[in-house]
Every structure is written in C-alpha cells, then in structure tokens.
Design a protein around this motif. Structure first.
Motif: not given
Length: 455
Positions: A68, A71-72, A75, A112-113, A116, A119
C-alpha cells in the motif's frame, strides 16, 4: 442545437472510448521498488513518457507489507507526471506461503486505488489484470460487482477458450504471458491469434512484448534461458500484424528475469543477494538500446501499422558479453520442463553474434561497420585487432528494402574481445555510432552470464 450538441458529445465520447484501447503499458515488479521515493518514481515515469509508454502495470504479490505504501507513492508520482497505471495481482508471487490473493484482499486493494485520478480506466471502469490465478476465477464475479472493474487477467496456463469461459465468462479480455519462443526457433504469432480468436463479443486482447529472458535465482528455484536473439524487434513487427487492443511490455524492471528495459538502478537489485544468485547479472548490463525505437514502434502501432515520419535515424546493438562456451553454464537449462518444454543446453539457444538494428528512412546507400576492440585468433570472422567488419542488413521492414523502418543484421564475434562499435553511414556520412561494453573471457562468479546488453 440540442441535436448538434448531442452529436458532438457522442463523437467526443466515441473518441475517448477509442483512446481507451491502443495503449502501451510497461510491467513493473513493485516488490523491487519498496525503496523508491516519489522522485524516483517520477524519474521513471518521465523516462517512460519520453518513450511513448502510456502507463505502468503494478504487479503486486499478496502479503507484501509494503504494497500500500509503494502504490500510494507511485500514484502520487503518476498524478504529478500526468501518467497512469493499474493493478496486476500476482497469484504466484509473494512473501507468504499463501501466494494467491484471497477474494476480500483483492477486492480491498482494488477499491483503495481504483478511484485515484491516475488509475487507468476503460469506459469509466478501473482496469485490473493478474499474473495467473485461474483457480481463483470464481472470486471474480463478486470482485467485479463490488469494484466495477474492467477485468483482463493473464490466465495463460489455460487454453484461451477455457480462460474466456472461466467463471461463467467473467473476463472482459485476456492478457497473454506467451512472450518468448520455445526452443531455438523465432517466436510466432499463433498464440496471439488463438487469444484473438477466443475473444469474441468485444472482449479485448492485451499482447505481450519482451526483449529477453534469463534467470538464475536459486532461492526462487529459477534457472533457465529462452531464445531471445532479435526477439524485441521481431515482436514489435508482430504487434503490427496482430494489431491488439493493448500492449504490455515485459518488463520495466524485472531484473531477476533479465527482461527489463529501464535504466539499471543499483538500489533495486537486492533480490540477487536474497536469492543467493551466483552473479548479479543485471549490474553492468544495460538494456537502454531497447528503449531507442519505442517511440517509433508505439506510434506505428497506434497508427494501425503505418510507419510514422522518422525525424532522427538511429541504431543500437545487443549481444552477450561472453562466448556461450567460455564459462560453465551455471546449471542453467535452455527451456524449462515445468512449462512442458524439452530442456536443451543453453548454448544451443543463442548465437555468439552482435545483433544490430537501425531505424532508417531508407537503406539506400547505407553501409554498416562493426568493430571489435580487442585482438582475436586467425579464425575470427571479422573486425580483428580493431579493423572494421562490413556488415549487411538481413531483415528489412514489412514494406521491403528502401522503405522507412527498422533494419536488422548480425555479425558473429567468434573469438574477438574488447569494446564493440557499430557505425552506420549513408554515402560515407555518419548517421549513427554506438559503442557497447567489452566482450570478454571473464566468467563472472565462475559461471556464464546469459543476460544480454543492449546499447
């Protein structure tokens, strides 16, 4: 007026939907990127954008506690760079004994993603892929319902028709990992055609493109080589033939399987120590040459196979730095029996040659010279003691000789050693000159390094 506006909106939507396909992505092993800062990610994304790559595929294994956070950061970088990316859930890789993604965890990560802004989406749906995982196909009707994702998995261990039919036809398309040939023959498009033939009713095909494959990671029980000479350019020519909905490059940074195209970053190479590899075969083995023609190839793909205008003619070379029989094989096999392949000596799958490629407006009046910097014995075929060997193109673009595109050739290096220099001229005037690392007789770690360089 309303009718005109409606038509304009419809046309705009049709354009946007058309642009959702014909995208090119690069596969990123996020397990190698845990130490990257946002600036590091932005550096990679700037490079990828300069190569006309549209986004990254974030391969994530279950149980990695850094997922996480990684990936945070990725992004955040993608938003800063106006780049894009999507998740690929790895059902065979992960730090835990349980490697397949449990349904609830897969669902939670997507949720969660997927919202974004960076994405990648198709028709408003977040694009999601996998590496394998067909045994978990029954999870995906519920995951799709809860995430509204556009699902394009790699279930290459199944026949294409079986993959399409799995879980009641849950897929919106398929990605293939069949990017390497079996044996010493060149890769064919038959597997791609099998996928396309099975994907009816508007389902999408994402085609793989890769430049090489060699792995020797004892800690992961991986040690084999696949035939890769000229694979990169051959595969891009096949992209023009197949004209898939999407292309995925294998890979951006899989150092352990030698098919990376990113600049080698020393901080990402810990896996060689962790896996007790006999040699760090990515260090000092650049693959930057495979970056060179990407803008041309990607523009050609997006134009339906029509070659774009060439503003700068260029060239690159690729080769292994050691003769195939100069060092012990390191236990490496050619092919892998776990894939139903007949294993052969690895030296039978490679040529001791310098492979060269030139992006040209035309080959008319063009000459190519390859020079080896070191001495050689009397049996050396060319370039002895630094003299130039004149080489010929053996493969022209699809349009034939005299047309714009990529021209290919090769020169055996035999017993020659030393730096490799490629010079391309037209009517005596230099178009491009490339110098690559030295060919040597040194056995790194006491074994053969089957990785290639591309510069």
């Amino acid at each position: 007026m309303k009718g005109v506006l409606a038509l304009a909106v419809a046309a705009s939507m049709a354009f946007l939907q058309a642009q959702a396909a014909k995208e090119v992505f690069a596969h990123v092993i996020t397990g190698n990127t845990g130490g990257l800062s946002q600036q590091d990610w932005e550096t990679d994304m700037k490079l990828a954008k300069s190569l006309s790559i549209d986004g990254f595929v974030f391969n994530v294994g279950f149980g990695d506690t850094k997922n996480e956070a990684t990936l945070t950061t990725a992004f955040k970088a993608a938003n800063a760079q106006k780049f894009t990316g999507f998740l690929s859930l790895d059902y065979l890789g992960g730090p835990l004994e349980q490697k397949a993604w449990p349904k609830a965890d897969a669902q939670a990560l997507i949720q969660k993603f997927a919202g974004d802004p960076a994405y990648f989406k198709v028709d408003g749906k977040p694009f999601v892929s996998t590496f394998e995982g067909p045994a978990n196909a029954p999870d995906w009707p519920d995951i799709k319902k809860s995430t509204n994702c556009f699902f394009v998995p790699d279930w290459s261990s199944l026949d294409a028709k079986a993959a399409v039919a799995a879980a009641g036809g849950v897929v919106d398309g398929l990605f293939s990992f069949n990017a390497w040939p079996n044996g010493d023959t060149n890769i064919t498009t038959q597997p791609d055609k099998n996928f396309q033939g099975a994907l009816t009713g508007g389902k999408k095909y994402m085609m793989p493109v890769s430049p090489w494959f060699f792995t020797n990671l004892p800690g992961f029980n991986k040690n084999w080589l696949w035939h890769g000479d000229n694979l990169w350019d051959t595969r891009w020519a096949q992209v023009m033939e197949i004209n898939p909905d999407f292309v995925e490059i294998l890979t951006w940074n899989d150092w352990g399987e030698s098919h990376y195209i990113n600049n080698v970053r020393a901080t990402e190479l810990d896996l060689f120590k962790l896996s007790n590899a006999p040699v760090n075969y990515a260090a000092n083995n650049p693959h930057t040459g495979w970056q060179k023609f990407l803008p041309f190839y990607i523009a050609q793909y997006k134009a339906g196979g029509k070659a774009p205008a060439i503003t700068k003619e260029d060239a690159y070379v690729s080769y292994r730095k050691t003769k195939a029989t100069a060092c012990p094989s390191g236990g490496t096999t050619g092919n892998n029996k776990d894939f139903g392949q007949t294993e052969v000596p690895p030296e039978t799958l490679v040529e001791d040659s310098v492979f060269f490629a030139a992006l040209l407006k035309s080959d008319e009046g063009v000459t190519v010279e390859v020079t080896f910097g070191g001495a050689a014995d009397a049996a050396a075929p060319a370039g002895v003691n630094g003299t130039a060997a004149t080489a010929a193109f053996t493969q022209a673009p699809a349009g034939g000789k005299g047309t714009p595109g990529v021209y290919l050739g090769a020169v055996p290096f035999g017993a020659n050693t030393g730096a490799v220099t490629l010079t391309v001229k037209r009517a005596g005037a230099e178009i491009a000159k490339v110098t690559g690392p030295a060919i040597t007789t040194t056995c790194e770690g006491g074994v053969q390094n089957w990785n290639a360089v591309a510069v």
